[in-house]
Design a protein around this motif. Structure first.
Motif, mmCIF file in Angstrom:
data_model
loop_
_atom_site.group_PDB
_atom_site.id
_atom_site.type_symbol
_atom_site.label_atom_id
_atom_site.label_comp_id
_atom_site.label_asym_id
_atom_site.label_seq_id
_atom_site.Cartn_x
_atom_site.Cartn_y
_atom_site.Cartn_z
ATOM 1 N N ALA A 74 -38.723 -32.412 -6.372
ATOM 2 C CA ALA A 74 -39.841 -32.057 -7.258
ATOM 3 C C ALA A 74 -40.288 -33.219 -8.140
ATOM 4 N N LYS A 75 -39.574 -34.337 -8.086
ATOM 5 C CA LYS A 75 -39.888 -35.482 -8.942
ATOM 6 C C LYS A 75 -40.075 -36.750 -8.110
ATOM 7 N N PRO A 76 -41.166 -36.832 -7.336
ATOM 8 C CA PRO A 76 -41.397 -38.056 -6.550
ATOM 9 C C PRO A 76 -41.552 -39.267 -7.460
ATOM 10 N N GLN A 77 -41.113 -40.395 -6.965
ATOM 11 C CA GLN A 77 -41.132 -41.656 -7.718
ATOM 12 C C GLN A 77 -40.379 -41.497 -9.030
ATOM 13 N N GLY A 78 -39.317 -40.709 -8.989
ATOM 14 C CA GLY A 78 -38.585 -40.395 -10.198
ATOM 15 C C GLY A 78 -37.558 -41.447 -10.587
ATOM 16 N N ASN A 79 -37.049 -41.248 -11.776
ATOM 17 C CA ASN A 79 -35.950 -42.054 -12.304
ATOM 18 C C ASN A 79 -34.853 -41.062 -12.667
ATOM 19 N N PHE A 80 -33.737 -41.098 -11.918
ATOM 20 C CA PHE A 80 -32.680 -40.094 -12.042
ATOM 21 C C PHE A 80 -31.406 -40.711 -12.596
ATOM 22 N N LEU A 81 -30.647 -39.899 -13.306
ATOM 23 C CA LEU A 81 -29.341 -40.301 -13.836
ATOM 24 C C LEU A 81 -28.316 -39.248 -13.461
ATOM 25 N N GLU A 82 -27.239 -39.695 -12.849
ATOM 26 C CA GLU A 82 -26.097 -38.835 -12.580
ATOM 27 C C GLU A 82 -24.936 -39.334 -13.425
ATOM 28 N N ILE A 83 -24.414 -38.475 -14.272
ATOM 29 C CA ILE A 83 -23.269 -38.831 -15.111
ATOM 30 C C ILE A 83 -22.046 -38.162 -14.498
ATOM 31 N N GLY A 84 -21.215 -38.977 -13.869
ATOM 32 C CA GLY A 84 -20.050 -38.472 -13.156
ATOM 33 C C GLY A 84 -20.239 -38.599 -11.651
ATOM 34 N N THR A 85 -20.159 -39.814 -11.140
ATOM 35 C CA THR A 85 -20.318 -40.043 -9.701
ATOM 36 C C THR A 85 -19.264 -39.311 -8.899
ATOM 37 N N GLY A 86 -18.018 -39.325 -9.412
ATOM 38 C CA GLY A 86 -16.919 -38.843 -8.590
ATOM 39 C C GLY A 86 -16.865 -39.678 -7.326
ATOM 40 N N THR A 87 -16.810 -39.012 -6.180
ATOM 41 C CA THR A 87 -16.813 -39.719 -4.898
ATOM 42 C C THR A 87 -18.196 -39.755 -4.257
ATOM 43 N N GLY A 88 -19.175 -39.107 -4.888
ATOM 44 C CA GLY A 88 -20.547 -39.199 -4.398
ATOM 45 C C GLY A 88 -21.088 -37.958 -3.702
ATOM 46 N N LEU A 89 -20.370 -36.839 -3.775
ATOM 47 C CA LEU A 89 -20.862 -35.633 -3.106
ATOM 48 C C LEU A 89 -22.169 -35.124 -3.713
ATOM 49 N N SER A 90 -22.251 -35.044 -5.038
ATOM 50 C CA SER A 90 -23.507 -34.623 -5.675
ATOM 51 C C SER A 90 -24.601 -35.650 -5.448
ATOM 52 N N LEU A 91 -24.212 -36.902 -5.441
ATOM 53 C CA LEU A 91 -25.176 -37.979 -5.203
ATOM 54 C C LEU A 91 -25.807 -37.847 -3.818
ATOM 55 N N ALA A 92 -25.028 -37.395 -2.842
ATOM 56 C CA ALA A 92 -25.584 -37.200 -1.502
ATOM 57 C C ALA A 92 -26.741 -36.205 -1.528
ATOM 58 N N TRP A 93 -26.592 -35.152 -2.326
ATOM 59 C CA TRP A 93 -27.661 -34.150 -2.446
ATOM 60 C C TRP A 93 -28.874 -34.735 -3.166
ATOM 61 N N LEU A 94 -28.639 -35.444 -4.276
ATOM 62 C CA LEU A 94 -29.755 -36.057 -5.007
ATOM 63 C C LEU A 94 -30.512 -37.040 -4.122
#
Length: 195
Positions: free
Chosen positions: A44-64
């Protein structure tokens, strides 16, 4: 009977990251429904600037990353290099993503860059600590998302009370509208409506 899990297609790299997470005995795995919601909000946020606090191993990052378009930038922070290394290696070719291995509270208290269209606070920093600093970094119209608000098996003693205090605090934030989801691991999704 309808099952949500049966309808969720996994993002690229998810299985690879999951296998490495299990090998490391990383036990803070992202719920599939939370991930699916993150992918939808990222889209919903094309050309966005995103912040993930808590990479862990990257599972949530895969979704983002799966929801983000090619012009989106994603910054992911964690203080545990051995876990974050899984994500760093998995996303080595993805130029949209920048990793920082640093204490999240310290980073949030010193960050001077642009604000964010989406912040997923999946660690103590940005949720239980440095909350006001984090909320100040959300752009008007941007999302702030937190999870793990329903009791989890890995919660330490006294954590339920901390969650109750957090929820009470967040409900008082007048520059956001929010929805509480008694779903997945328990989520709150905020949209900033004014600075």
């Amino acid at each position: 009977m309808f099952t949500v899990e049966g309808e969720i297609s996994l993002p690229p790299l998810y299985q690879e990251i999951l296998q490495q997470s299990e090998a490391l005995r990383f036990n803070m795995l992202s719920d599939l429904r939370t991930g699916s919601l993150l992918r939808t909000l990222a889209a919903a946020k094309p050309q966005g600037n995103f912040l993930e606090i808590g990479t862990g191993t990257g599972l949530s990052l895969a979704w983002l990353a799966a929801g983000a378009d090619s012009d989106t930038k994603i910054l992911s922070i964690d203080n545990e290099a051995s876990y974050q290394k899984v994500a760093v290696n998995a996303f080595a070719m993805d130029k949209r993503i920048t990793f920082i291995c640093k204490d999240g509270n310290e980073w949030l208290n010193t960050y001077q860059g642009p604000s964010f269209d989406l912040i997923f606070a999946d660690a103590w920093p940005g949720k239980f600590n440095a909350l006001d600093e984090t909320l100040a970094l959300v752009n008007v119209g941007g999302f702030y998302i937190i999870d793990d608000l329903l009791p989890q098996p890995n919660w330490p003693t006294g954590h339920a009370e901390k969650v109750e205090v957090l929820l009470a605090t967040l409900k008082q934030k007048e520059n956001f509208v929010f929805t509480i989801l008694d779903w997945s691991t328990g989520l709150m999704v905020f949209t900033k409506v004014k600075n």
